[in-house]
Scaffold this motif. Structure first.
Motif, PDB file in Angstrom:
ATOM      1  N   SER A 166      36.027  44.527  33.586  1.00  0.00           N
ATOM      2  CA  SER A 166      36.594  43.771  34.705  1.00  0.00           C
ATOM      3  C   SER A 166      38.055  44.164  34.894  1.00  0.00           C
ATOM      4  N   PHE A 167      38.483  44.187  36.146  1.00  0.00           N
ATOM      5  CA  PHE A 167      39.824  44.645  36.493  1.00  0.00           C
ATOM      6  C   PHE A 167      40.411  43.787  37.606  1.00  0.00           C
ATOM      7  N   ARG A 168      41.756  43.804  37.687  1.00  0.00           N
ATOM      8  CA  ARG A 168      42.494  43.294  38.835  1.00  0.00           C
ATOM      9  C   ARG A 168      43.398  44.430  39.278  1.00  0.00           C
ATOM     10  N   ILE A 169      43.588  44.581  40.573  1.00  0.00           N
ATOM     11  CA  ILE A 169      44.377  45.703  41.082  1.00  0.00           C
ATOM     12  C   ILE A 169      45.532  45.196  41.944  1.00  0.00           C
ATOM     13  N   GLY A 170      46.662  45.903  41.871  1.00  0.00           N
ATOM     14  CA  GLY A 170      47.860  45.506  42.592  1.00  0.00           C
ATOM     15  C   GLY A 170      48.700  44.570  41.736  1.00  0.00           C
ATOM     16  N   THR A 171      49.942  44.393  42.097  1.00  0.00           N
ATOM     17  CA  THR A 171      50.845  43.537  41.346  1.00  0.00           C
ATOM     18  C   THR A 171      50.264  42.127  41.239  1.00  0.00           C
ATOM     19  N   GLY A 172      50.031  41.678  39.999  1.00  0.00           N
ATOM     20  CA  GLY A 172      49.455  40.363  39.770  1.00  0.00           C
ATOM     21  C   GLY A 172      48.019  40.222  40.259  1.00  0.00           C
ATOM     22  N   GLY A 173      47.354  41.345  40.566  1.00  0.00           N
ATOM     23  CA  GLY A 173      45.985  41.287  41.082  1.00  0.00           C
ATOM     24  C   GLY A 173      45.924  40.989  42.564  1.00  0.00           C
ATOM     25  N   SER A 174      47.037  41.212  43.263  1.00  0.00           N
ATOM     26  CA  SER A 174      47.151  40.840  44.679  1.00  0.00           C
ATOM     27  C   SER A 174      46.187  41.570  45.601  1.00  0.00           C
ATOM     28  N   LEU A 175      45.660  42.729  45.164  1.00  0.00           N
ATOM     29  CA  LEU A 175      44.766  43.502  46.028  1.00  0.00           C
ATOM     30  C   LEU A 175      43.293  43.315  45.685  1.00  0.00           C
ATOM     31  N   GLY A 176      43.012  42.411  44.753  1.00  0.00           N
ATOM     32  CA  GLY A 176      41.618  42.097  44.467  1.00  0.00           C
ATOM     33  C   GLY A 176      41.241  42.272  43.013  1.00  0.00           C
ATOM     34  N   SER A 177      40.015  41.880  42.717  1.00  0.00           N
ATOM     35  CA  SER A 177      39.470  42.049  41.379  1.00  0.00           C
ATOM     36  C   SER A 177      38.054  42.576  41.508  1.00  0.00           C
ATOM     37  N   PHE A 178      37.569  43.206  40.454  1.00  0.00           N
ATOM     38  CA  PHE A 178      36.230  43.765  40.502  1.00  0.00           C
ATOM     39  C   PHE A 178      35.717  43.992  39.096  1.00  0.00           C
ATOM     40  N   THR A 179      34.407  44.120  38.992  1.00  0.00           N
ATOM     41  CA  THR A 179      33.741  44.421  37.735  1.00  0.00           C
ATOM     42  C   THR A 179      32.781  45.564  37.986  1.00  0.00           C
ATOM     43  N   LEU A 180      32.807  46.555  37.105  1.00  0.00           N
ATOM     44  CA  LEU A 180      31.885  47.688  37.175  1.00  0.00           C
ATOM     45  C   LEU A 180      31.084  47.733  35.895  1.00  0.00           C
ATOM     46  N   GLY A 181      29.801  48.053  36.005  1.00  0.00           N
ATOM     47  CA  GLY A 181      29.004  48.158  34.801  1.00  0.00           C
ATOM     48  C   GLY A 181      27.524  48.262  35.076  1.00  0.00           C
ATOM     49  N   VAL A 182      26.760  48.155  34.012  1.00  0.00           N
ATOM     50  CA  VAL A 182      25.314  48.290  34.063  1.00  0.00           C
ATOM     51  C   VAL A 182      24.718  47.183  34.935  1.00  0.00           C
ATOM     52  N   GLY A 183      23.839  47.550  35.843  1.00  0.00           N
ATOM     53  CA  GLY A 183      23.184  46.581  36.710  1.00  0.00           C
ATOM     54  C   GLY A 183      24.052  46.065  37.838  1.00  0.00           C
ATOM     55  N   LEU A 184      25.242  46.595  37.981  1.00  0.00           N
ATOM     56  CA  LEU A 184      26.160  46.210  39.055  1.00  0.00           C
ATOM     57  C   LEU A 184      26.312  47.397  40.000  1.00  0.00           C
ATOM     58  N   PRO A 185      26.880  47.188  41.188  1.00  0.00           N
ATOM     59  CA  PRO A 185      27.128  48.344  42.055  1.00  0.00           C
ATOM     60  C   PRO A 185      27.984  49.384  41.332  1.00  0.00           C
ATOM     61  N   THR A 186      27.722  50.659  41.566  1.00  0.00           N
ATOM     62  CA  THR A 186      28.485  51.715  40.903  1.00  0.00           C
ATOM     63  C   THR A 186      29.767  52.063  41.654  1.00  0.00           C
ATOM     64  N   ILE A 187      29.892  51.581  42.873  1.00  0.00           N
ATOM     65  CA  ILE A 187      31.101  51.809  43.670  1.00  0.00           C
ATOM     66  C   ILE A 187      31.504  50.491  44.318  1.00  0.00           C
ATOM     67  N   VAL A 188      32.776  50.139  44.192  1.00  0.00           N
ATOM     68  CA  VAL A 188      33.326  48.975  44.881  1.00  0.00           C
ATOM     69  C   VAL A 188      34.623  49.413  45.552  1.00  0.00           C
ATOM     70  N   SER A 189      35.026  48.684  46.601  1.00  0.00           N
ATOM     71  CA  SER A 189      36.272  49.067  47.259  1.00  0.00           C
ATOM     72  C   SER A 189      36.949  47.850  47.867  1.00  0.00           C
ATOM     73  N   GLY A 190      38.247  48.010  48.046  1.00  0.00           N
ATOM     74  CA  GLY A 190      39.067  47.020  48.721  1.00  0.00           C
ATOM     75  C   GLY A 190      39.630  47.662  49.975  1.00  0.00           C
ATOM     76  N   SER A 191      40.618  47.048  50.570  1.00  0.00           N
ATOM     77  CA  SER A 191      41.161  47.583  51.817  1.00  0.00           C
ATOM     78  C   SER A 191      41.940  48.884  51.616  1.00  0.00           C
ATOM     79  N   THR A 192      42.484  49.096  50.393  1.00  0.00           N
ATOM     80  CA  THR A 192      43.295  50.301  50.172  1.00  0.00           C
ATOM     81  C   THR A 192      42.875  51.108  48.947  1.00  0.00           C
ATOM     82  N   TRP A 193      41.767  50.739  48.281  1.00  0.00           N
ATOM     83  CA  TRP A 193      41.368  51.394  47.039  1.00  0.00           C
ATOM     84  C   TRP A 193      39.846  51.439  46.919  1.00  0.00           C
ATOM     85  N   THR A 194      39.384  52.311  46.051  1.00  0.00           N
ATOM     86  CA  THR A 194      37.968  52.398  45.720  1.00  0.00           C
ATOM     87  C   THR A 194      37.837  52.629  44.215  1.00  0.00           C
TER      88      THR A 194
END
Length: 179
Positions: free
Chosen positions: A127-155
């Motif tokens: 699991s991750f948060r992206i951007g200062t303080g997680g301001s650009l979103g959070s996501f989890t990657l792994g088995v049984g989950l989507p292999t690609i996720v994206s936000g407005s400025t990142w993938t």
């Protein structure tokens, strides 16, 4: 072009040195917070280990940094005993061991996780948060989950390389990039 060459080099090195290794590459221009890592057992269904805490609140990967979790002393044990040589602010202090679909859990040290569970554990998710303080979103990657996720400025994406003849040897690659 530099990212393509780096990823090609990493992929070739993974296939040459098969072991339980997780590579997390922050190829974006944003700060990446590593929230937790989760492993699953190959031999005991519903048995998981999740990072319980770090030496700092949420490990941080700066843009361009690579976190490599690998066991340099055993090709068949998950790297529970890691302190990243690439990232000075990230090391796991202990793990939460969960069994019986989460009905039973306990806190275990790195050495206990390694000695009692290391050979049977493989990567499950991170699991991750992206951007200062997680301001650009959070996501989890792994088995049984989507292999690609994206936000407005990142993938972000992940791949797992496993040899069917050796299911306990696994290479996991997670990359985060700007759109």
């Amino acid at each position: 072009m530099k990212k393509i060459i780096l990823l090609t080099f990493l992929f070739l090195s993974f296939t040459i040195n098969a072991q339980k290794t997780v590579y997390i590459y922050n190829g974006s221009s944003k700060i990446l917070y590593v929230g937790n890592l989760k492993t699953k057992s190959l031999t005991s269904p519903n048995t998981y280990l999740v990072t319980n805490n770090y030496n700092v609140i949420n490990g941080i990967l700066q843009p361009g940094q690579i976190l490599i979790l690998e066991n340099t002393t055993s090709a068949t044990r998950f790297p529970f005993l890691y302190t990243s040589s690439q990232i000075s602010n990230l090391s796991v202090v202990n793990w939460q061991r969960t069994i019986n679909n989460g009905a039973t859990f306990s806190t275990v040290s790195n050495s206990a996780a390694y000695s009692a569970n290391g050979a049977s554990q493989i990567f499950d998710r991170a699991s991750f948060r992206i951007g200062t303080g997680g301001s650009l979103g959070s996501f989890t990657l792994g088995v049984g989950l989507p292999t690609i996720v994206s936000g407005s400025t990142w993938t972000a994406d992940y791949t797992t390389n496993t040899d069917p003849n050796f299911p306990n040897l696994q290479e996991t690659v997670i990359t985060i990039n700007d759109l």
